[in-house]
Design a protein around this motif. Structure first.
Motif, PDB file in Angstrom:
ATOM      1  N   THR A  50       0.832  -1.203   0.000  1.00 23.12           N
ATOM      2  CA  THR A  50       0.000   0.000   0.000  1.00 23.12           C
ATOM      3  C   THR A  50       0.871   1.259   0.000  1.00 23.12           C
ATOM      4  O   THR A  50       0.596   2.231  -0.727  1.00 23.12           O
ATOM      5  CB  THR A  50      -0.924  -0.003   1.226  1.00 23.12           C
ATOM      6  OG1 THR A  50      -1.762  -1.157   1.184  1.00 23.12           O
ATOM      7  CG2 THR A  50      -1.780   1.241   1.259  1.00 23.12           C
ATOM      8  N   GLN A  51       1.922   1.258   0.798  1.00 20.83           N
ATOM      9  CA  GLN A  51       2.830   2.399   0.829  1.00 20.83           C
ATOM     10  C   GLN A  51       3.520   2.594  -0.521  1.00 20.83           C
ATOM     11  O   GLN A  51       3.743   3.733  -0.960  1.00 20.83           O
ATOM     12  CB  GLN A  51       3.861   2.202   1.933  1.00 20.83           C
ATOM     13  CG  GLN A  51       3.266   2.241   3.333  1.00 20.83           C
ATOM     14  CD  GLN A  51       4.266   1.869   4.412  1.00 20.83           C
ATOM     15  OE1 GLN A  51       5.440   1.624   4.126  1.00 20.83           O
ATOM     16  NE2 GLN A  51       3.816   1.824   5.654  1.00 20.83           N
ATOM     17  N   ALA A  52       3.850   1.495  -1.198  1.00 20.32           N
ATOM     18  CA  ALA A  52       4.459   1.604  -2.524  1.00 20.32           C
ATOM     19  C   ALA A  52       3.478   2.217  -3.518  1.00 20.32           C
ATOM     20  O   ALA A  52       3.867   3.045  -4.361  1.00 20.32           O
ATOM     21  CB  ALA A  52       4.915   0.224  -3.004  1.00 20.32           C
ATOM     22  N   ALA A  53       2.191   1.835  -3.440  1.00 25.72           N
ATOM     23  CA  ALA A  53       1.184   2.416  -4.326  1.00 25.72           C
ATOM     24  C   ALA A  53       1.000   3.901  -4.038  1.00 25.72           C
ATOM     25  O   ALA A  53       0.840   4.713  -4.965  1.00 25.72           O
ATOM     26  CB  ALA A  53      -0.148   1.673  -4.153  1.00 25.72           C
ATOM     27  N   GLU A  59       4.530  10.182  -6.991  1.00 20.11           N
ATOM     28  CA  GLU A  59       5.407  10.401  -8.144  1.00 20.11           C
ATOM     29  C   GLU A  59       4.635  11.027  -9.301  1.00 20.11           C
ATOM     30  O   GLU A  59       5.140  11.924  -9.988  1.00 20.11           O
ATOM     31  CB  GLU A  59       6.022   9.073  -8.579  1.00 20.11           C
ATOM     32  CG  GLU A  59       7.076   8.529  -7.631  1.00 20.11           C
ATOM     33  CD  GLU A  59       7.586   7.167  -8.075  1.00 20.11           C
ATOM     34  OE1 GLU A  59       7.191   6.726  -9.178  1.00 20.11           O
ATOM     35  OE2 GLU A  59       8.358   6.546  -7.326  1.00 20.11           O
ATOM     36  N   ALA A  60       3.397  10.548  -9.531  1.00 23.86           N
ATOM     37  CA  ALA A  60       2.580  11.115 -10.604  1.00 23.86           C
ATOM     38  C   ALA A  60       2.254  12.579 -10.327  1.00 23.86           C
ATOM     39  O   ALA A  60       2.250  13.416 -11.243  1.00 23.86           O
ATOM     40  CB  ALA A  60       1.297  10.303 -10.759  1.00 23.86           C
ATOM     41  N   LYS A  61       1.994  12.905  -9.057  1.00 22.03           N
ATOM     42  CA  LYS A  61       1.725  14.299  -8.711  1.00 22.03           C
ATOM     43  C   LYS A  61       2.980  15.152  -8.877  1.00 22.03           C
ATOM     44  O   LYS A  61       2.906  16.308  -9.322  1.00 22.03           O
ATOM     45  CB  LYS A  61       1.215  14.395  -7.270  1.00 22.03           C
ATOM     46  CG  LYS A  61      -0.137  13.754  -7.057  1.00 22.03           C
ATOM     47  CD  LYS A  61      -0.561  13.828  -5.592  1.00 22.03           C
ATOM     48  CE  LYS A  61      -1.917  13.179  -5.370  1.00 22.03           C
ATOM     49  NZ  LYS A  61      -2.338  13.225  -3.946  1.00 22.03           N
ATOM     50  N   ASP A  62       4.129  14.592  -8.528  1.00 20.26           N
ATOM     51  CA  ASP A  62       5.379  15.347  -8.653  1.00 20.26           C
ATOM     52  C   ASP A  62       5.688  15.673 -10.119  1.00 20.26           C
ATOM     53  O   ASP A  62       6.259  16.740 -10.411  1.00 20.26           O
ATOM     54  CB  ASP A  62       6.538  14.547  -8.051  1.00 20.26           C
ATOM     55  CG  ASP A  62       6.405  14.400  -6.539  1.00 20.26           C
ATOM     56  OD1 ASP A  62       5.644  15.184  -5.942  1.00 20.26           O
ATOM     57  OD2 ASP A  62       7.056  13.503  -5.977  1.00 20.26           O
ATOM     58  N   GLU A 118      -1.235  14.561 -17.897  1.00 21.27           N
ATOM     59  CA  GLU A 118      -0.788  14.627 -16.506  1.00 21.27           C
ATOM     60  C   GLU A 118      -1.929  14.349 -15.547  1.00 21.27           C
ATOM     61  O   GLU A 118      -1.779  13.585 -14.578  1.00 21.27           O
ATOM     62  CB  GLU A 118      -0.186  15.997 -16.221  1.00 21.27           C
ATOM     63  CG  GLU A 118       1.154  16.251 -16.886  1.00 21.27           C
ATOM     64  CD  GLU A 118       1.715  17.603 -16.507  1.00 21.27           C
ATOM     65  OE1 GLU A 118       0.972  18.390 -15.867  1.00 21.27           O
ATOM     66  OE2 GLU A 118       2.871  17.882 -16.846  1.00 21.27           O
ATOM     67  N   LYS A 119      -3.093  14.943 -15.823  1.00 22.01           N
ATOM     68  CA  LYS A 119      -4.231  14.786 -14.918  1.00 22.01           C
ATOM     69  C   LYS A 119      -4.700  13.336 -14.888  1.00 22.01           C
ATOM     70  O   LYS A 119      -4.996  12.790 -13.819  1.00 22.01           O
ATOM     71  CB  LYS A 119      -5.369  15.708 -15.377  1.00 22.01           C
ATOM     72  CG  LYS A 119      -6.524  15.776 -14.394  1.00 22.01           C
ATOM     73  CD  LYS A 119      -6.110  16.398 -13.079  1.00 22.01           C
ATOM     74  CE  LYS A 119      -7.288  16.543 -12.129  1.00 22.01           C
ATOM     75  NZ  LYS A 119      -6.891  17.104 -10.827  1.00 22.01           N
ATOM     76  N   SER A 120      -4.773  12.693 -16.051  1.00 21.68           N
ATOM     77  CA  SER A 120      -5.248  11.322 -16.094  1.00 21.68           C
ATOM     78  C   SER A 120      -4.260  10.366 -15.435  1.00 21.68           C
ATOM     79  O   SER A 120      -4.655   9.427 -14.737  1.00 21.68           O
ATOM     80  CB  SER A 120      -5.511  10.895 -17.541  1.00 21.68           C
ATOM     81  OG  SER A 120      -4.330  11.012 -18.315  1.00 21.68           O
ATOM     82  N   GLU A 126      -3.746   7.586  -8.265  1.00 29.28           N
ATOM     83  CA  GLU A 126      -4.490   7.794  -7.021  1.00 29.28           C
ATOM     84  C   GLU A 126      -5.536   6.702  -6.816  1.00 29.28           C
ATOM     85  O   GLU A 126      -5.716   6.190  -5.709  1.00 29.28           O
ATOM     86  CB  GLU A 126      -5.158   9.167  -7.051  1.00 29.28           C
ATOM     87  CG  GLU A 126      -5.946   9.510  -5.794  1.00 29.28           C
ATOM     88  CD  GLU A 126      -6.627  10.870  -5.886  1.00 29.28           C
ATOM     89  OE1 GLU A 126      -7.428  11.186  -4.988  1.00 29.28           O
ATOM     90  OE2 GLU A 126      -6.359  11.596  -6.861  1.00 29.28           O
ATOM     91  N   LEU A 127      -6.233   6.322  -7.885  1.00 25.54           N
ATOM     92  CA  LEU A 127      -7.239   5.268  -7.794  1.00 25.54           C
ATOM     93  C   LEU A 127      -6.597   3.924  -7.431  1.00 25.54           C
ATOM     94  O   LEU A 127      -7.145   3.152  -6.644  1.00 25.54           O
ATOM     95  CB  LEU A 127      -8.000   5.161  -9.115  1.00 25.54           C
ATOM     96  CG  LEU A 127      -8.923   6.346  -9.452  1.00 25.54           C
ATOM     97  CD1 LEU A 127      -9.407   6.247 -10.890  1.00 25.54           C
ATOM     98  CD2 LEU A 127     -10.103   6.387  -8.499  1.00 25.54           C
ATOM     99  N   LEU A 128      -5.440   3.633  -8.012  1.00 24.01           N
ATOM    100  CA  LEU A 128      -4.760   2.381  -7.702  1.00 24.01           C
ATOM    101  C   LEU A 128      -4.275   2.352  -6.251  1.00 24.01           C
ATOM    102  O   LEU A 128      -4.257   1.294  -5.622  1.00 24.01           O
ATOM    103  CB  LEU A 128      -3.579   2.174  -8.657  1.00 24.01           C
ATOM    104  CG  LEU A 128      -3.950   1.863 -10.108  1.00 24.01           C
ATOM    105  CD1 LEU A 128      -2.688   1.745 -10.955  1.00 24.01           C
ATOM    106  CD2 LEU A 128      -4.770   0.583 -10.198  1.00 24.01           C
TER     107      LEU A 128
END
Length: 440
Positions: A50-53, A59-62, A118-120, A126-128
């Motif tokens: 969970t922490q890895a997800a 990372e995606a937000k960064d 980027e948004k997708s 986030e969903l994963l």
């Protein structure tokens, strides 16, 4: 006198040792479940996933943040001829020969519109991450049932030992009675031997069940995260579970709403749809903006004096379009759509499995309750049958074979009561797990 003092000393030492080693405290089921949730290695591994997800989501937000770069370079140049920039007295002239130069710059850039890529990507990650949290919750639900099953298995073994020991004591009394009846000529020596043989068989059964209980306790310590040599005591009280149930449809509806697998699969479908949008983003033009500062210093000084260097600010915007996206996205779009279809099918399959699990658990629990009623009736019959057979044996009307048979029926009936009560509890726990409510 010395022997007496030594004997008193040994007795006091034994007494103090007994006081220093108190009996292990009874561990209730809810405490065992709590310990397992805190210490179980499989749960810790699920939390690590969970922490890895969550890290991938961050990372995606960064990646959506502005990019900033800074550079500083030093070079030595040798001009083949003089260089002049400008005209008249304002011209910057560098004579022929060798000189040092320091070049520095800072650039900040940001893609303003990238076809929602980027948004997708951020939304998909986030969903994963949320789905991973639900997977961890499912693992906790499985662990709760595993601990409950192991706990009641120990209860079953402990109670079975009690029944066997009680019958061993009864057979010891029967053996004494048989010896007296043999002296009176009422029963033969062969009848006494049969009773002794049955008593030895019960002792063997008690040893086997005791070893099974010790093994179960060892594995239980590992399951809940206790040291394997720690001695614990289990609450062997058997409580009858709920006898009245809601309609089956209520459990089915609750399971589809509450099971973490259903919610996790819904999130995975949404994540796959976001990745489809991410793939389609290549069809759109990309717009980016940037700003920067650069300077060229034709001296060896990193920080030049005023007027001794060339500096400039820059602000820009760029529009790019990948013409290849008109013809080279078919495979990627097909893969993204296939991922959505697979996620939907997996969700539907999971829902069917959950419904089947609920129906099976519901029917098994009803069967366990009905079996309890039948077995309780059988126990009463076995007790009465043994009482009558024992009375006839004392009067020499039947042999030990009939007595042993009646005792065998009684022991089996008593064990069946224990097994039926434990099985009903476990069936109820399976029903709770099937509906996603055994964590409450």
């Amino acid at each position: 006198m010395k022997k007496y003092l030594i004997g008193v000393g040994v007795w006091l030492a034994g007494l103090s040792l007994a006081v220093a080693q108190p009996a292990p405290t009874v561990m209730p089921l809810d405490k065992a479940v709590q310990l397992a949730l805190q210490n179980n290695k499989a749960i810790k591994l699920a939390d690590a996933r969970t922490q890895a997800a969550e890290a991938r989501s961050q990372e995606a937000k960064d990646r959506s943040l502005p990019q900033a770069n800074a550079s500083l370079a030093y070079s030595r140049y040798s001009l083949t001829g003089p260089f002049s920039l400008g005209a008249g007295g304002e011209a910057l002239t560098i004579p022929a020969g060798a000189f040092n130069a320091t070049i520095g710059g800072v650039t900040i850039s940001k893609e303003v519109f990238g076809g929602f890529a980027e948004k997708s990507a951020e939304k998909s990650a986030e969903l994963l991450a949320k789905a991973s949290h639900l997977d961890a919750q499912r693992n906790r639900s499985e662990l709760v049932y595993t601990v409950t099953d192991a706990y009641y298995n120990i209860v079953k073994l402990a109670r079975s030992i009690g029944v066997i020991e009680q019958n061993i004591r009864q057979f010891e009394e029967r053996e004494r009675d048989a010896n007296n009846l043999q002296k009176e000529g009422i029963v033969t020596a062969n009848e006494v031997l049969k009773i002794q043989l049955q008593k030895n068989n019960l002792n063997l059964s008690r040893l086997q069940v005791e070893k099974a209980r010790q093994t179960a306790l060892y594995n239980f310590n590992l399951l809940v995260g206790l040291p394997d040599d720690q001695t614990i005591s289990i609450d062997t009280t058997l409580v009858n579970p709920v006898s009245s149930l809601e309609p089956l449809n209520s459990f089915l509806t609750r399971a589809v709403q509450a099971r973490p697998e259903v919610q996790a699969n819904t999130l995975r479908v949404q994540s796959a749809e976001e990745m489809m949008r991410n793939t389609k983003s290549a069809k759109y033009p990309h717009l980016g903006v940037s700003t920067g500062y650069n300077y060229i210093n034709p001296t060896a000084n990193v920080f030049p004096t005023s007027g001794a260097f060339v500096s400039a600010w820059n602000v820009g915007a760029g529009l790019t379009y990948n013409i290849g996206s008109l013809y080279n996205l078919k495979g990627r779009l097909h893969t993204a759509q296939n991922n959505i279809d697979q996620a939907n099918l997996q969700s539907q399959q999971q829902t069917d499995q959950i419904r089947s699990e609920v129906v099976t658990a519901y029917n098994n629990y009803q069967l366990a309750l009905e079996q309890q009623n039948v077995i309780r009736t059988a126990v009463g019959q076995a007790v009465e049958n043994y009482r009558l057979t024992e009375s006839r044996f004392r009067n020499g009307l039947v042999g030990s074979t009939d007595l042993l048979e009646a005792n065998s029926f009684l022991v089996q009936a008593q064990l069946n009561v224990i097994n039926a009560t434990v099985d009903a509890q476990l069936a109820y726990q399976r029903l709770l797990k099937a509906t996603g409510n055994n964590l409450n």
